[in-house]
Scaffold this motif. Structure first.
Motif, PDB file in Angstrom:
ATOM      1  N   HIS A   7       0.941  -1.269   0.098  1.00  0.00           N
ATOM      2  CA  HIS A   7      -0.094  -0.083   0.120  1.00  0.00           C
ATOM      3  C   HIS A   7       0.916   1.346   0.050  1.00  0.00           C
ATOM      4  O   HIS A   7       2.064   0.940   0.307  1.00  0.00           O
ATOM      5  CB  HIS A   7      -0.931  -0.083   1.261  1.00  0.00           C
ATOM      6  N   VAL A   8       0.490   2.358  -0.422  1.00  0.00           N
ATOM      7  CA  VAL A   8       0.839   3.651  -0.384  1.00  0.00           C
ATOM      8  C   VAL A   8       0.235   4.711  -0.022  1.00  0.00           C
ATOM      9  O   VAL A   8      -1.103   4.743  -0.224  1.00  0.00           O
ATOM     10  CB  VAL A   8       1.572   3.990  -1.950  1.00  0.00           C
ATOM     11  N   THR A   9       0.513   5.665   0.861  1.00  0.00           N
ATOM     12  CA  THR A   9      -0.004   6.799   1.143  1.00  0.00           C
ATOM     13  C   THR A   9       0.133   7.891   0.092  1.00  0.00           C
ATOM     14  O   THR A   9       1.358   8.242  -0.045  1.00  0.00           O
ATOM     15  CB  THR A   9       0.330   7.513   2.527  1.00  0.00           C
ATOM     16  N   LEU A  10      -0.801   8.453  -0.706  1.00  0.00           N
ATOM     17  CA  LEU A  10      -0.681   9.527  -1.191  1.00  0.00           C
ATOM     18  C   LEU A  10      -0.997  10.925  -0.376  1.00  0.00           C
ATOM     19  O   LEU A  10      -2.133  11.244  -0.031  1.00  0.00           O
ATOM     20  CB  LEU A  10      -1.899   9.709  -2.372  1.00  0.00           C
ATOM     21  N   SER A  11       0.006  11.412  -0.120  1.00  0.00           N
ATOM     22  CA  SER A  11       0.015  12.881   0.871  1.00  0.00           C
ATOM     23  C   SER A  11      -0.511  13.999   0.153  1.00  0.00           C
ATOM     24  O   SER A  11      -0.150  14.101  -1.098  1.00  0.00           O
ATOM     25  CB  SER A  11       1.337  13.146   1.603  1.00  0.00           C
ATOM     26  N   CYS A  12      -1.566  14.732   0.789  1.00  0.00           N
ATOM     27  CA  CYS A  12      -1.855  15.893   0.264  1.00  0.00           C
ATOM     28  C   CYS A  12      -2.102  17.051   1.547  1.00  0.00           C
ATOM     29  O   CYS A  12      -3.030  16.646   2.161  1.00  0.00           O
ATOM     30  CB  CYS A  12      -3.169  15.874  -0.534  1.00  0.00           C
ATOM     31  N   SER A  67      -4.679  30.953   4.022  1.00  0.00           N
ATOM     32  CA  SER A  67      -5.117  32.041   4.962  1.00  0.00           C
ATOM     33  C   SER A  67      -6.246  32.150   5.847  1.00  0.00           C
ATOM     34  O   SER A  67      -6.388  32.845   6.614  1.00  0.00           O
ATOM     35  CB  SER A  67      -4.529  33.397   4.332  1.00  0.00           C
ATOM     36  N   GLU A  68      -7.380  31.504   4.969  1.00  0.00           N
ATOM     37  CA  GLU A  68      -8.754  31.758   5.530  1.00  0.00           C
ATOM     38  C   GLU A  68      -8.929  30.504   6.354  1.00  0.00           C
ATOM     39  O   GLU A  68      -8.361  29.418   6.570  1.00  0.00           O
ATOM     40  CB  GLU A  68      -9.758  31.477   4.506  1.00  0.00           C
ATOM     41  N   TRP A  69     -10.061  30.647   7.261  1.00  0.00           N
ATOM     42  CA  TRP A  69     -10.455  29.282   8.006  1.00  0.00           C
ATOM     43  C   TRP A  69     -10.767  28.219   7.371  1.00  0.00           C
ATOM     44  O   TRP A  69     -11.349  28.642   6.174  1.00  0.00           O
ATOM     45  CB  TRP A  69     -11.524  29.751   9.241  1.00  0.00           C
ATOM     46  N   ILE A  70     -10.931  27.058   7.654  1.00  0.00           N
ATOM     47  CA  ILE A  70     -11.307  26.069   6.936  1.00  0.00           C
ATOM     48  C   ILE A  70     -12.655  25.900   6.937  1.00  0.00           C
ATOM     49  O   ILE A  70     -13.620  25.676   8.422  1.00  0.00           O
ATOM     50  CB  ILE A  70     -10.525  24.541   7.460  1.00  0.00           C
ATOM     51  N   SER A  71     -13.400  26.075   5.747  1.00  0.00           N
ATOM     52  CA  SER A  71     -14.917  25.937   5.869  1.00  0.00           C
ATOM     53  C   SER A  71     -15.579  24.590   5.899  1.00  0.00           C
ATOM     54  O   SER A  71     -15.063  23.587   5.669  1.00  0.00           O
ATOM     55  CB  SER A  71     -15.350  26.752   4.472  1.00  0.00           C
ATOM     56  N   GLU A  72     -16.899  24.690   6.252  1.00  0.00           N
ATOM     57  CA  GLU A  72     -17.600  23.537   6.467  1.00  0.00           C
ATOM     58  C   GLU A  72     -17.691  23.135   4.807  1.00  0.00           C
ATOM     59  O   GLU A  72     -18.189  21.670   4.831  1.00  0.00           O
ATOM     60  CB  GLU A  72     -19.009  23.534   7.232  1.00  0.00           C
ATOM     61  N   ASP A  73     -17.619  24.003   3.945  1.00  0.00           N
ATOM     62  CA  ASP A  73     -17.875  23.583   2.621  1.00  0.00           C
ATOM     63  C   ASP A  73     -16.556  23.089   1.973  1.00  0.00           C
ATOM     64  O   ASP A  73     -16.707  22.960   0.734  1.00  0.00           O
ATOM     65  CB  ASP A  73     -18.427  24.619   1.876  1.00  0.00           C
ATOM     66  N   ILE A  74     -15.586  22.823   2.676  1.00  0.00           N
ATOM     67  CA  ILE A  74     -14.387  22.600   1.930  1.00  0.00           C
ATOM     68  C   ILE A  74     -14.489  21.154   1.282  1.00  0.00           C
ATOM     69  O   ILE A  74     -15.417  20.180   1.565  1.00  0.00           O
ATOM     70  CB  ILE A  74     -13.136  22.273   3.093  1.00  0.00           C
ATOM     71  N   SER A  75     -13.951  21.208   0.098  1.00  0.00           N
ATOM     72  CA  SER A  75     -13.957  19.923  -0.698  1.00  0.00           C
ATOM     73  C   SER A  75     -12.491  19.354  -1.126  1.00  0.00           C
ATOM     74  O   SER A  75     -11.696  20.201  -1.508  1.00  0.00           O
ATOM     75  CB  SER A  75     -15.037  19.942  -1.922  1.00  0.00           C
ATOM     76  N   ILE A  76     -12.540  18.075  -1.158  1.00  0.00           N
ATOM     77  CA  ILE A  76     -11.328  17.557  -1.618  1.00  0.00           C
ATOM     78  C   ILE A  76     -11.360  16.437  -2.845  1.00  0.00           C
ATOM     79  O   ILE A  76     -12.281  15.596  -2.410  1.00  0.00           O
ATOM     80  CB  ILE A  76     -10.237  16.866  -0.352  1.00  0.00           C
ATOM     81  N   THR A  77     -10.774  16.693  -3.934  1.00  0.00           N
ATOM     82  CA  THR A  77     -11.081  15.630  -4.674  1.00  0.00           C
ATOM     83  C   THR A  77      -9.676  15.026  -5.319  1.00  0.00           C
ATOM     84  O   THR A  77      -8.701  15.786  -5.682  1.00  0.00           O
ATOM     85  CB  THR A  77     -11.784  16.204  -6.070  1.00  0.00           C
ATOM     86  N   TRP A  78      -9.536  13.707  -5.485  1.00  0.00           N
ATOM     87  CA  TRP A  78      -8.407  13.241  -6.118  1.00  0.00           C
ATOM     88  C   TRP A  78      -8.662  12.663  -7.409  1.00  0.00           C
ATOM     89  O   TRP A  78      -9.800  12.175  -7.533  1.00  0.00           O
ATOM     90  CB  TRP A  78      -7.949  11.960  -5.077  1.00  0.00           C
ATOM     91  N   GLY A 101     -18.123  17.083   5.027  1.00  0.00           N
ATOM     92  CA  GLY A 101     -17.583  16.340   6.139  1.00  0.00           C
ATOM     93  C   GLY A 101     -17.777  14.793   5.946  1.00  0.00           C
ATOM     94  O   GLY A 101     -17.446  14.121   6.843  1.00  0.00           O
ATOM     95  N   GLN A 102     -17.766  14.314   4.781  1.00  0.00           N
ATOM     96  CA  GLN A 102     -18.037  12.949   4.658  1.00  0.00           C
ATOM     97  C   GLN A 102     -17.172  12.690   3.325  1.00  0.00           C
ATOM     98  O   GLN A 102     -16.984  13.253   2.012  1.00  0.00           O
ATOM     99  CB  GLN A 102     -19.513  12.383   4.087  1.00  0.00           C
ATOM    100  N   PRO A 103     -16.280  11.285   3.358  1.00  0.00           N
ATOM    101  CA  PRO A 103     -15.419  10.908   2.106  1.00  0.00           C
ATOM    102  C   PRO A 103     -16.237   9.945   1.171  1.00  0.00           C
ATOM    103  O   PRO A 103     -17.287   9.326   1.857  1.00  0.00           O
ATOM    104  CB  PRO A 103     -14.513  10.013   3.023  1.00  0.00           C
ATOM    105  N   ASN A 153      -7.795  14.668   7.338  1.00  0.00           N
ATOM    106  CA  ASN A 153      -8.516  15.462   8.042  1.00  0.00           C
ATOM    107  C   ASN A 153      -8.447  16.702   7.556  1.00  0.00           C
ATOM    108  O   ASN A 153      -7.394  17.635   7.880  1.00  0.00           O
ATOM    109  CB  ASN A 153      -7.822  15.272   9.736  1.00  0.00           C
ATOM    110  N   PRO A 154      -9.455  17.455   7.328  1.00  0.00           N
ATOM    111  CA  PRO A 154      -9.310  18.884   6.420  1.00  0.00           C
ATOM    112  C   PRO A 154      -9.011  19.823   7.671  1.00  0.00           C
ATOM    113  O   PRO A 154      -8.496  20.820   7.237  1.00  0.00           O
ATOM    114  CB  PRO A 154     -10.700  18.825   5.959  1.00  0.00           C
ATOM    115  N   TYR A 155      -9.374  19.785   8.960  1.00  0.00           N
ATOM    116  CA  TYR A 155      -9.228  20.451   9.894  1.00  0.00           C
ATOM    117  C   TYR A 155      -7.722  20.515  10.407  1.00  0.00           C
ATOM    118  O   TYR A 155      -7.331  21.445  10.923  1.00  0.00           O
ATOM    119  CB  TYR A 155     -10.135  20.366  10.981  1.00  0.00           C
ATOM    120  N   ARG A 156      -6.953  19.411   9.914  1.00  0.00           N
ATOM    121  CA  ARG A 156      -5.585  19.637   9.954  1.00  0.00           C
ATOM    122  C   ARG A 156      -4.859  20.066   8.839  1.00  0.00           C
ATOM    123  O   ARG A 156      -3.802  19.510   8.651  1.00  0.00           O
ATOM    124  CB  ARG A 156      -5.143  18.355  10.855  1.00  0.00           C
ATOM    125  N   LYS A 157      -5.792  20.432   7.689  1.00  0.00           N
ATOM    126  CA  LYS A 157      -5.090  20.567   6.534  1.00  0.00           C
ATOM    127  C   LYS A 157      -4.588  19.638   5.840  1.00  0.00           C
ATOM    128  O   LYS A 157      -3.336  19.464   5.227  1.00  0.00           O
ATOM    129  CB  LYS A 157      -4.292  21.907   6.545  1.00  0.00           C
TER     130      LYS A 157
END
Length: 111
Positions: A23-28, A33-44, A63-65, A82-86
Motif C-alpha cells: 500500500h502507499v499513502t498519497l499525501s496531500c 490564510s482563511e479558516w477551514i470552511s464546512e464547505d471544504i472539498s477535496i477531490t483526487w 464532512g464525508q468521504p 483530516n481537513p481541519y488539520r489541513k
C-alpha cells in the motif's frame, strides 16, 4: 464588483513509489490564510500512464468521504485525511501495475 479571493496552496510529493501488493499513502497537505470552511472539498483524480483522460477516484465534501464506486480503486482506497488539520491524504491498498500514473489532489475552501 468582483468578490475578493484568497489562494489555497496544495502540497503533494512529486513522486511516490510502491511495490505491487503493498500500500502507499498519497499525501496531500494544504495551506490557506482563511479558516477551514464546512464547505471544504477535496477531490483526487487519476490519469493512467499513457492516457489523456483523468478520472475522479475520491471526493470529500460536507464532512464525508466518498470513494467513487467505479474503477479499479473502489475497493482499495482509504481516507486518512483530516481537513481541519489541513490534510487530504488517501491510502491505496494492494497496489497493481495499472496504478502507475498521475494522481492529483484538488482542494477547494469556499468562503
Amino acid at each position: 464588483g468582483p468578490s475578493p479571493t484568497s489562494s489555497i496552496h496544495v502540497y503533494t510529493p512529486r513522486e511516490v513509489y510502491g511495490t505491487v501488493g503493498s500500500h502507499v499513502t498519497l499525501s496531500c497537505s494544504f495551506w490557506s490564510s482563511e479558516w477551514i470552511s464546512e464547505d471544504i472539498s477535496i477531490t483526487w483524480h487519476f490519469q493512467a500512464e499513457g492516457s489523456r483522460d483523468s478520472t475522479s477516484i475520491f471526493h470529500y465534501a460536507k464532512g464525508q468521504p466518498y470513494i467513487d464506486d467505479v474503477g479499479t480503486f473502489k475497493e482499495r482506497m482509504e481516507w486518512v485525511g483530516n481537513p481541519y488539520r489541513k490534510d487530504g491524504s488517501i491510502v491505496i491498498h494492494n497496489l497493481d501495475y495499472t496504478d502507475n500514473g498521475t494522481f492529483t489532489c484538488d482542494v477547494k475552501n469556499p468562503p
